[in-house]
Write a protein that holds these residues in place. Structure first.
Motif, PDB file in Angstrom:
ATOM      1  N   ASP A   1       0.864  -1.180   0.000  1.00  0.00           N
ATOM      2  CA  ASP A   1       0.000   0.000   0.000  1.00  0.00           C
ATOM      3  C   ASP A   1       0.906   1.238   0.000  1.00  0.00           C
ATOM      4  O   ASP A   1       1.553   1.544   1.005  1.00  0.00           O
ATOM      5  N   HIS A   2       0.968   1.938  -1.122  1.00  0.00           N
ATOM      6  CA  HIS A   2       1.894   3.067  -1.244  1.00  0.00           C
ATOM      7  C   HIS A   2       1.607   4.147  -0.204  1.00  0.00           C
ATOM      8  O   HIS A   2       2.543   4.744   0.350  1.00  0.00           O
ATOM      9  N   GLU A   3       0.351   4.379   0.076  1.00  0.00           N
ATOM     10  CA  GLU A   3       0.012   5.407   1.067  1.00  0.00           C
ATOM     11  C   GLU A   3       0.599   5.049   2.425  1.00  0.00           C
ATOM     12  O   GLU A   3       1.142   5.903   3.133  1.00  0.00           O
ATOM     13  N   PHE A   4       0.511   3.761   2.796  1.00  0.00           N
ATOM     14  CA  PHE A   4       1.088   3.317   4.065  1.00  0.00           C
ATOM     15  C   PHE A   4       2.607   3.470   4.048  1.00  0.00           C
ATOM     16  O   PHE A   4       3.204   3.986   5.006  1.00  0.00           O
ATOM     17  N   VAL A   5       3.246   3.027   2.969  1.00  0.00           N
ATOM     18  CA  VAL A   5       4.708   3.089   2.876  1.00  0.00           C
ATOM     19  C   VAL A   5       5.190   4.531   2.960  1.00  0.00           C
ATOM     20  O   VAL A   5       6.161   4.840   3.647  1.00  0.00           O
ATOM     21  N   GLU A   6       4.479   5.441   2.269  1.00  0.00           N
ATOM     22  CA  GLU A   6       4.893   6.840   2.243  1.00  0.00           C
ATOM     23  C   GLU A   6       4.649   7.522   3.584  1.00  0.00           C
ATOM     24  O   GLU A   6       5.527   8.231   4.105  1.00  0.00           O
ATOM     25  N   ALA A   7       3.463   7.284   4.159  1.00  0.00           N
ATOM     26  CA  ALA A   7       3.085   8.015   5.363  1.00  0.00           C
ATOM     27  C   ALA A   7       3.637   7.403   6.647  1.00  0.00           C
ATOM     28  O   ALA A   7       3.967   8.127   7.597  1.00  0.00           O
ATOM     29  N   ALA A   8       3.749   6.072   6.684  1.00  0.00           N
ATOM     30  CA  ALA A   8       4.081   5.411   7.945  1.00  0.00           C
ATOM     31  C   ALA A   8       5.488   4.826   7.990  1.00  0.00           C
ATOM     32  O   ALA A   8       5.995   4.548   9.079  1.00  0.00           O
ATOM     33  N   LEU A   9       6.123   4.663   6.837  1.00  0.00           N
ATOM     34  CA  LEU A   9       7.419   3.980   6.839  1.00  0.00           C
ATOM     35  C   LEU A   9       8.540   4.852   6.278  1.00  0.00           C
ATOM     36  O   LEU A   9       9.381   5.366   7.020  1.00  0.00           O
ATOM     37  N   VAL A  10       8.571   5.061   4.966  1.00  0.00           N
ATOM     38  CA  VAL A  10       9.697   5.764   4.357  1.00  0.00           C
ATOM     39  C   VAL A  10       9.657   7.253   4.671  1.00  0.00           C
ATOM     40  O   VAL A  10      10.694   7.867   4.954  1.00  0.00           O
ATOM     41  N   GLY A  11       8.465   7.854   4.648  1.00  0.00           N
ATOM     42  CA  GLY A  11       8.356   9.279   4.967  1.00  0.00           C
ATOM     43  C   GLY A  11       8.915   9.604   6.343  1.00  0.00           C
ATOM     44  O   GLY A  11       9.761  10.512   6.482  1.00  0.00           O
ATOM     45  N   PRO A  12       8.485   8.905   7.401  1.00  0.00           N
ATOM     46  CA  PRO A  12       9.061   9.166   8.721  1.00  0.00           C
ATOM     47  C   PRO A  12      10.563   8.892   8.793  1.00  0.00           C
ATOM     48  O   PRO A  12      11.277   9.577   9.539  1.00  0.00           O
ATOM     49  N   ALA A  13      11.057   7.920   8.030  1.00  0.00           N
ATOM     50  CA  ALA A  13      12.498   7.652   8.021  1.00  0.00           C
ATOM     51  C   ALA A  13      13.262   8.826   7.412  1.00  0.00           C
ATOM     52  O   ALA A  13      14.331   9.210   7.902  1.00  0.00           O
ATOM     53  N   LEU A  14      12.707   9.404   6.356  1.00  0.00           N
ATOM     54  CA  LEU A  14      13.328  10.592   5.760  1.00  0.00           C
ATOM     55  C   LEU A  14      13.309  11.763   6.746  1.00  0.00           C
ATOM     56  O   LEU A  14      14.308  12.492   6.883  1.00  0.00           O
ATOM     57  N   ALA A  15      12.190  11.941   7.414  1.00  0.00           N
ATOM     58  CA  ALA A  15      12.101  13.027   8.397  1.00  0.00           C
ATOM     59  C   ALA A  15      13.114  12.828   9.523  1.00  0.00           C
ATOM     60  O   ALA A  15      13.714  13.805  10.012  1.00  0.00           O
ATOM     61  N   GLN A  16      13.339  11.568   9.926  1.00  0.00           N
ATOM     62  CA  GLN A  16      14.314  11.291  10.985  1.00  0.00           C
ATOM     63  C   GLN A  16      15.724  11.633  10.529  1.00  0.00           C
ATOM     64  O   GLN A  16      16.527  12.184  11.302  1.00  0.00           O
TER      65      GLN A  16
END
Length: 378
Positions: A270-285
């Motif tokens: 699910d791209h929305e999940f990957v972007e919002a819950a996984l890769v997006g937060p990793a980039l922010a970190q």
């Protein structure tokens, strides 16, 4: 083929039957998600390393998953210590399996080759005869099971391969894979490395069955082997009596782990999940850690949204000339944040399986409950 390979007939009201239905339901969802294939592939490569750490840890290797993802697969050549070499060997064996045609039969040659690759160059967890079946009788430490005589090993593996290669209807395939995994360990064909090779053998079977028609890389089961080492060993030992009760108990344990792993895999599609819950937060970190600038994060989020990009696709987030965009992209490549895509040398995608993002993704996967319990204290 003897009764070692007779599939049990579980009662309709057993715990196993609804699990098998759930596995089939989840299997139908493989490949139907919205996550870009390139991201799915990178996550698969990341999980290969995670699973390799788990497989080694079951054998007593205490290398952390963070150390593994930050070290193994780095661009520069390295000489690893014995613990990292053990994990690297497993990773490379998995990658080798991924190059093979899954429709080809499993053979003695493949089993011995996996063993040679797994124990290559190791001291603590090596084998004096890599790639060769044992030529002596052995005992399994801490187990009451006595493996068959070395004289029968080749014949025993021949029976196992005949069973593993037999085409079965979908509703029997999960029982087939679980039974084959136990029987491999039960035969104990090598002097050392049997557990690691049995888990690679299971992965090879999953490629031939559950994932054969899906066009996606196979699941490397983490929950089966990594949620609780003691429970995994106990479930395996419950089948050592070779009766239906113990075999069903082991298959139920195995199917429950596969069910959990498939559910996570479907969520990662699910791209929305990957972007919002996984890769997006990793980039922010990474930005909070001072590794990325805000401008870098904006570029990488654009690549995440697109999956694969050319330099011209980033004009809106890297203003200026084409040469300025090229310099930004080159810097991100050099830092291991981007990698070249399979589309060609001028196409780029996120690097998720190695580089700075990998360890942040591991941390995020742990927060989301996607890592097995065996890695909890890392």
């Amino acid at each position: 083929m003897n009764n070692l390979y007779r599939l049990p007939q579980p009662a309709f009201d057993s715990d196993l039957v609804p699990l098998l239905f759930e596995v089939e339901r989840l299997r139908a969802d493989i490949g139907t998600g919205t996550t870009h294939r390139e991201i799915v592939t990178e996550l698969h490569l990341l999980f290969d390393t995670v699973m390799s750490v788990i497989s080694a840890r079951i054998e007593g290797n205490h290398t952390t998953v963070y150390e593994a993802v930050e070290t193994i697969g780095a661009a520069e050549a390295r000489s690893f210590d014995d613990h990292l070499s053990e994990i690297s060997n497993i990773v490379e064996a998995v990658r080798y399996l991924d190059t093979l045609d899954p429709s080809l039969p499993l053979t003695h040659g493949l089993v011995r080759d996996l063993h040679a690759r797994t124990v290559d160059g190791l001291i603590r967890e090596g084998d004096p005869t890599p790639g060769a079946y044992r030529e002596q009788d052995v005992a399994i430490s801490g187990s009451g099971h006595v493996p068959p005589s070395w004289v029968t090993v080749h014949a025993e593996i021949s029976d196992l391969l005949a069973f593993a290669n037999h085409d079965r209807p979908m509703h029997e395939q999960m029982m087939q894979i679980a039974l084959a995994h136990h029987r491999f360990v039960w035969i104990h064909p090598f002097r050392n490395g049997n557990g690691r090779v049995s888990r690679l053998f299971t992965y090879a079977m999953l490629r031939k069955t559950v994932f054969a028609t899906r066009g996606y890389s196979a699941l490397n089961p983490a929950a089966v082997f990594g949620n609780d080492r003691s429970a995994y060993i106990a479930a395996l030992e419950s089948a050592d009596a070779l009766d239906d009760e113990g075999t069903v108990s082991w298959i139920t344990f195995f199917a429950r782990g596969i069910r959990d792993d498939l559910a996570r895999l479907v969520q990662l599609q699910d791209h929305e999940f990957v972007e919002a819950a996984l890769v997006g937060p990793a980039l922010a970190q990474l930005t909070r850690d001072g590794i990325l600038s805000r401008a870098d994060e904006t570029v990488l989020r654009a690549v995440l949204a697109a999956g694969v990009v050319k330099a011209g696709d980033l004009e809106s987030v890297i203003p200026g000339t084409a040469s300025q965009r090229s310099r930004v992209i080159r810097a991100l490549l050099d830092r291991g944040l981007l990698r070249q895509a399979q589309d060609g040398p001028r196409f780029y995608q996120l690097s998720l399986s190695r580089g700075p993002l990998a360890s942040r993704l591991i941390r995020r996967l742990n927060e989301l409950g996607h890592l097995p319990k065996i890695l909890e204290n890392d």
